[in-house]
Design a protein around this motif. Sequence first.
Motif, short mmCIF file in Angstrom:
data_model
loop_
_atom_site.label_atom_id
_atom_site.label_comp_id
_atom_site.label_asym_id
_atom_site.label_seq_id
_atom_site.Cartn_x
_atom_site.Cartn_y
_atom_site.Cartn_z
N VAL A 3 -43.68 -27.37 -1.54
CA VAL A 3 -44.34 -26.21 -2.15
C VAL A 3 -44.96 -25.33 -1.08
CG1 VAL A 3 -46.18 -25.48 -3.72
CG2 VAL A 3 -44.76 -27.46 -4.29
N ASP A 4 -45.58 -25.95 -0.09
CA ASP A 4 -46.26 -25.21 0.97
C ASP A 4 -45.28 -24.28 1.71
OD1 ASP A 4 -48.68 -24.79 2.65
OD2 ASP A 4 -47.37 -25.62 4.21
N VAL A 12 -51.21 -23.53 -9.93
CA VAL A 12 -52.00 -23.83 -8.74
C VAL A 12 -51.30 -23.26 -7.51
CG1 VAL A 12 -53.01 -25.66 -7.33
CG2 VAL A 12 -52.80 -25.98 -9.81
N PRO A 13 -51.82 -22.17 -6.92
CA PRO A 13 -51.24 -21.68 -5.66
C PRO A 13 -51.44 -22.73 -4.57
CG PRO A 13 -52.67 -20.03 -6.67
CD PRO A 13 -52.92 -21.32 -7.38
N ILE A 41 -40.75 -22.40 -18.93
CA ILE A 41 -39.79 -22.35 -17.83
C ILE A 41 -39.68 -20.94 -17.23
CG2 ILE A 41 -37.35 -22.69 -17.25
CD1 ILE A 41 -38.96 -25.23 -17.60
N SER A 42 -40.07 -19.92 -18.00
CA SER A 42 -39.93 -18.55 -17.52
C SER A 42 -40.79 -18.27 -16.29
CB SER A 42 -40.29 -17.56 -18.64
OG SER A 42 -41.68 -17.65 -18.95
N TYR A 43 -41.79 -19.13 -16.04
CA TYR A 43 -42.62 -18.94 -14.86
C TYR A 43 -41.93 -19.38 -13.58
CZ TYR A 43 -46.67 -17.87 -17.76
OH TYR A 43 -47.54 -17.27 -18.63
N LEU A 44 -40.85 -20.14 -13.70
CA LEU A 44 -40.16 -20.62 -12.51
C LEU A 44 -39.22 -19.55 -11.98
CD1 LEU A 44 -39.30 -24.29 -13.55
CD2 LEU A 44 -41.38 -23.38 -12.52
N PRO A 45 -39.10 -19.42 -10.67
CA PRO A 45 -38.21 -18.40 -10.08
C PRO A 45 -36.74 -18.76 -10.33
CG PRO A 45 -39.08 -19.82 -8.37
CD PRO A 45 -39.82 -20.20 -9.63
N LYS A 46 -35.89 -17.76 -10.35
CA LYS A 46 -34.45 -17.97 -10.52
C LYS A 46 -33.87 -18.42 -9.18
CE LYS A 46 -34.57 -16.72 -14.80
NZ LYS A 46 -34.41 -17.71 -15.87
N ASN A 47 -33.91 -19.69 -8.96
CA ASN A 47 -33.47 -20.25 -7.69
C ASN A 47 -32.88 -21.63 -7.97
OD1 ASN A 47 -33.06 -20.70 -4.97
ND2 ASN A 47 -35.11 -20.03 -4.37
N ASN A 48 -32.54 -22.34 -6.92
CA ASN A 48 -32.02 -23.70 -7.09
C ASN A 48 -33.01 -24.56 -7.86
OD1 ASN A 48 -29.80 -22.97 -5.57
ND2 ASN A 48 -30.68 -23.73 -3.67
N VAL A 49 -32.49 -25.48 -8.67
CA VAL A 49 -33.34 -26.36 -9.48
C VAL A 49 -33.03 -27.81 -9.11
CG1 VAL A 49 -33.85 -27.19 -11.80
CG2 VAL A 49 -33.57 -24.75 -11.39
N TYR A 50 -34.09 -28.58 -8.87
CA TYR A 50 -33.96 -30.02 -8.60
C TYR A 50 -34.62 -30.76 -9.76
CZ TYR A 50 -32.85 -28.27 -3.99
OH TYR A 50 -32.26 -27.61 -2.95
N ASN A 84 -46.07 -22.40 -5.40
CA ASN A 84 -46.90 -22.61 -6.57
C ASN A 84 -46.59 -23.96 -7.22
OD1 ASN A 84 -48.46 -20.01 -7.16
ND2 ASN A 84 -46.38 -19.23 -6.83
N ILE A 85 -47.64 -24.56 -7.79
CA ILE A 85 -47.50 -25.79 -8.57
C ILE A 85 -47.88 -25.47 -10.01
CG2 ILE A 85 -48.29 -28.16 -8.87
CD1 ILE A 85 -49.04 -28.19 -5.91
N TYR A 86 -47.01 -25.84 -10.94
CA TYR A 86 -47.28 -25.66 -12.36
C TYR A 86 -47.47 -27.03 -12.99
CZ TYR A 86 -45.71 -20.85 -11.66
OH TYR A 86 -45.58 -19.56 -11.23
#
Length: 401
Positions: free
Chosen positions: A111-112, A196-197, A230-239, A202-204
């Motif tokens: 996250v950092d 949480v920034p 889920i809409s708060y997550l960026p459109k990027n790779n998902v693990y 960011n941590i949700y």
Amino acid sequence: MKKILPALLIIVALVVTASLVIGIKKTKTVDWEESFNEKSNKPYGVSVFYKELHHLFKDSKIRTVYHQPGSYLRANSEDGYGEHVAEGSYIIIGNSDYLEDDSVDELLNFVDAGNTLFISDYYFAQKIHDTLNIDVDYILNEKDSISYQSLKYIDMESTIIDKNMGDNYFSRFDTINYNVLGYSKIDYKHANFIQVPFGDGNIYLHLEPKAFTNYNLLKENRYKYVEGLISYLPKNNVYFDSYIKIQTGYDGDVEKESNLSWFLEQLSFRWAWYTALIFGVLFMIFNAKRRQRIIKIIKPLQNTTIAFVKTVSNLYFDTQDHKNLIDKKITYFLEKIRTDFNLDTSTLNSEFIDKLAAKTGKKKEDIKTIIDYINWLRSKNEFFEENLIKLNRHIEAFYTT
């Protein structure tokens, strides 16, 4: 044969009658265990959400993590031996208490570096609570089994979560730097979804994982609440963090279920299968004696060496015994070096690399790559198909270049 036919018909009739009686009397019970298993179609599995990830994150790469996040993220870092550099969003639905301290550290480093961590669970690993200075408490639902979920910045009606004996909520967090994104309400509203920034990312943290289960996603319009989360997550790779590793000791050595297992869980299919087996056995019993013995066809001897090698290799590969294959390939490779170049392979250090490069005439960087990878493999206890494939590519490159 005429004397046997009536007995055969009686047996068939008994089998069919037994299957019908059991099918009528048997009452299928519903398993309400909260497993959050992405492979489970039970009410509190998350197979529906897992299958919809490709639609929720279009044009994004979806990867399922069958290992502890610590080892996985280290392997797929800039200095790791993975096939890519992990970037994007890491999602954990339920069962997050299995996380070890080193995995929490790697997730926080992830996250950092500018990535995203999303966890939906009732509680979190203690190190997360300590690092982020948060506390979670529980409120009992004394009136009924219903709680209402809402999102602060998304215009939508509250979502009902039933079969809920109580709610978890954030009783302590940094109200200045942390952002409340959602609430749960029994008697009064309390925060259950915060942002949480952390570093550049960011941590949700979300406290109602049942919202992601099959039961709630398929009931009425409750799926809209999950879409909002889920809409708060960026459109990027998902693990996606797999539940299956918890069943298999975190090592990723997931046992593949038989394709027949689903059919055997269905009563009608199961009895059809058993009936077919019984018919097959009866057919073999009553047709064991033939009127004339089979005349054997004697074929000339064939060279079956290649077929034998293929059979043995397929046997090793099908059993997923990657460690055995990797050990053998390393052993044969080093034996070849000892035979062809008369070098001692007991210690694979920089001196050995220099000697091997001098004798083969190959680039020292290419020799160092394969020797470093072999040393890395020898330090590991768990192996996967990609490790075997990568080792084979290195060995082939050694002989062809």
